[in-house]
Every structure is written in structure tokens, then in C-alpha cells.
Motif scaffolding. Sequence first.
Motif, mmCIF file in Angstrom:
data_model
loop_
_atom_site.group_PDB
_atom_site.id
_atom_site.type_symbol
_atom_site.label_atom_id
_atom_site.label_comp_id
_atom_site.label_asym_id
_atom_site.label_seq_id
_atom_site.Cartn_x
_atom_site.Cartn_y
_atom_site.Cartn_z
ATOM 1 N N SER A 87 -105.034 -61.936 46.700
ATOM 2 C CA SER A 87 -105.669 -60.754 46.101
ATOM 3 C C SER A 87 -106.984 -61.091 45.415
ATOM 4 N N LEU A 88 -107.230 -62.400 45.142
ATOM 5 C CA LEU A 88 -108.472 -62.824 44.483
ATOM 6 C C LEU A 88 -109.634 -62.988 45.465
ATOM 7 N N SER A 123 -100.767 -60.766 34.194
ATOM 8 C CA SER A 123 -100.790 -62.139 34.678
ATOM 9 C C SER A 123 -102.245 -62.513 34.956
ATOM 10 N N PRO A 124 -102.703 -63.709 34.528
ATOM 11 C CA PRO A 124 -104.126 -64.072 34.650
ATOM 12 C C PRO A 124 -104.757 -63.798 36.010
ATOM 13 N N PRO A 125 -104.104 -64.106 37.145
ATOM 14 C CA PRO A 125 -104.748 -63.806 38.427
ATOM 15 C C PRO A 125 -104.977 -62.321 38.681
ATOM 16 N N LEU A 126 -104.278 -61.461 37.957
ATOM 17 C CA LEU A 126 -104.397 -60.023 38.178
ATOM 18 C C LEU A 126 -105.451 -59.360 37.297
ATOM 19 N N VAL A 127 -105.978 -60.105 36.330
ATOM 20 C CA VAL A 127 -106.909 -59.511 35.371
ATOM 21 C C VAL A 127 -108.188 -59.038 36.050
ATOM 22 N N PHE A 177 -110.485 -69.006 52.342
ATOM 23 C CA PHE A 177 -109.035 -68.944 52.153
ATOM 24 C C PHE A 177 -108.355 -69.424 53.436
ATOM 25 N N LEU A 178 -107.483 -70.406 53.307
ATOM 26 C CA LEU A 178 -106.776 -70.983 54.448
ATOM 27 C C LEU A 178 -105.272 -70.740 54.298
ATOM 28 N N LYS A 222 -102.223 -52.046 46.787
ATOM 29 C CA LYS A 222 -102.258 -51.884 48.245
ATOM 30 C C LYS A 222 -103.659 -52.125 48.795
ATOM 31 N N THR A 223 -104.690 -51.925 47.968
ATOM 32 C CA THR A 223 -106.063 -52.086 48.445
ATOM 33 C C THR A 223 -106.579 -53.510 48.294
ATOM 34 N N LEU A 224 -105.875 -54.359 47.527
ATOM 35 C CA LEU A 224 -106.389 -55.703 47.255
ATOM 36 C C LEU A 224 -106.115 -56.650 48.425
#
Length: 301
Positions: A246-247, A102-106, A257-258, A299-301
Motif C-alpha cells: 500500500s506504500l 499503524s505507522p505504515p498506514l499513516v 517493489f519485488l 480498496k484504492t491503495l
Amino acid sequence: MHYKDLNLLKLLIILNEERQTVLAAKRMNLSQPTISIMLKKLRDQFDDPLFIRDKNNLIPTVKCAHILLTLPDILGQLDKLYSDNMAWDISQLNGELHLLLSPPLVSTLGSQLVKRLTLLAPELTVQCSHWSINTPQKLEMNSHQHFGITYLPMETNKTLMEQEVGSDTFAFVVRNDHPLTEATINNLLPYPMSICIIPGVTGPSKAEQLIRHFKLKKKINLRTSDVSLMTNLMKESDYIGIMPCSLQNSIGDGFRFLSLPPELVPKSYQRKISFFCHQMNRKQPLTEWLIKEIKGILKTL
């Protein structure tokens, strides 16, 4: 040709060592009648009594003694066949491995996973692509070293194995000097908004569902799976993005980030992430290694 039960051969060795069916039964964690049935099957298979009772002990026949001489080597080779099959070495991987993310995970999961694969399997070429609406069909058609990771819900069929590997939360994202300080519904309304879409997910996004549910006079101005497009817009304008948390470490220090307003999204809400591959790969060592590594990275993200 009669079927030969090779599992019974170990009984011959144990009976020769114990010389009593009672002791053999205890050692094999079976009942004595079961041992007697197994011995009868062996006698039928070899057309020989195999053991003759002498007082309280069982004595092997000449044929049984000959069989016992050859059994350790035969069983050792069978054990070696299974142990070799299980002795998987990731450093021996070669050819191509296809990751469809998935693009956000790349930029997060993808970069960490590729880095580990490169370190541990230097002869392997990783082809990393974005998960698209056609990815489930690609995974169905390509069983060899094709693996996908994306957010749920995702429609697939029974050809694919699905394994949950983690979860993610979403938040509003703005540049550091954006005038928005508190992400309340009323504060959000004046600004253009973009959402990070997940290819393949059916129906409107969660954000759009909530906007409709609460009848807010607000439009989503951009839907995209391109994270860099979203970050550029947020950097150069008053755009607000809805992105996976995660980003946070990968898009740089220029953003805030809110948390999503609790009246829109419960604090406990999370988007599950799953690993997909062809069912043929379900028990493969590579599949098990990937699932374990992906869970650890997420788990680390």
C-alpha cells in the motif's frame, strides 16, 4: 407503578381505522389471537373497554375516542425523537478526534482519511498518532472519539470492538538502480535487510519466522516502524526493505517493489487490517462512517 407498553398504542390507531381485529392483524402482520391479547392489555392499562362490538365492527368508546385525538401528536413526537437521533450530520462534528494508526498506514490511509474529515467537518481537530504497544489500553480508557486502525494479529480484550476493514500484501523494496533484479532467496542473501514492524504485534515478524523456518543464513539488520528511515536507507545504500504494498504510491518513484519468493510466502497471503474502538462506540454514526470510509480508501491503495 405498573409498566406501560407504549408499543401497544399504535394498535389503537389501526383498530380505529380498520374496525376489525382480522384486518388489524393482517396490517400488522400478526395473528388475530395476538391482536386480541394486545387489546386486552390495553383495556387493562386504560381500565376501559376501548372498543365496543357493533355487529361486525368495533366502535371506540368515549374514552378511546379522546385518547385517539391525542395519540397522533404523542406518537409523532416519539418518532421524531428517534429520527432526530438517527439524523447524524458529520459537518456538526467538533472538538478532537483521535486516530491511532499503524505507522505504515499513516501516510496512505491516514492522509486520505484526514483530508476527508477536514473537508466534511471543518470544525473538527484530528489528532493523528502512531499505533503503539499501549494503544489498546488508550482505546479502553478513552471511549469518546478515539479510534485505531492496525494490522492483525493484535491482542485486545472484549472492551474493544474490532472490525476487519481490509488487507494488505507485503513485498521487497529496493531503489531503482539497486543491483537486485530478481527476488530469489539466493539473490537476497548478500544484502542488508530491514523490516517494517507493526507495533503491538506479539512475537517475531513473518519474515523472521520464515528465515528461521527455512534455516537461511540471513539476519534481519534493522527492525523499525519508521517508514522514512527505511526509505532513506534504501535510497542511500543497498538495503532491501520488506514493506506493505500500500506504500507503493506514497514513498515516491525512486523504488521498485519485488514480489516475495513464493517458496517463502504464498501468493495469496495477505495481512488483514482492522478498525478498533471502545464497545461504547459500536453503534455510533461516526463509527459506522469511519468504517465505511476506511474500507473504501483501503480498496484504492
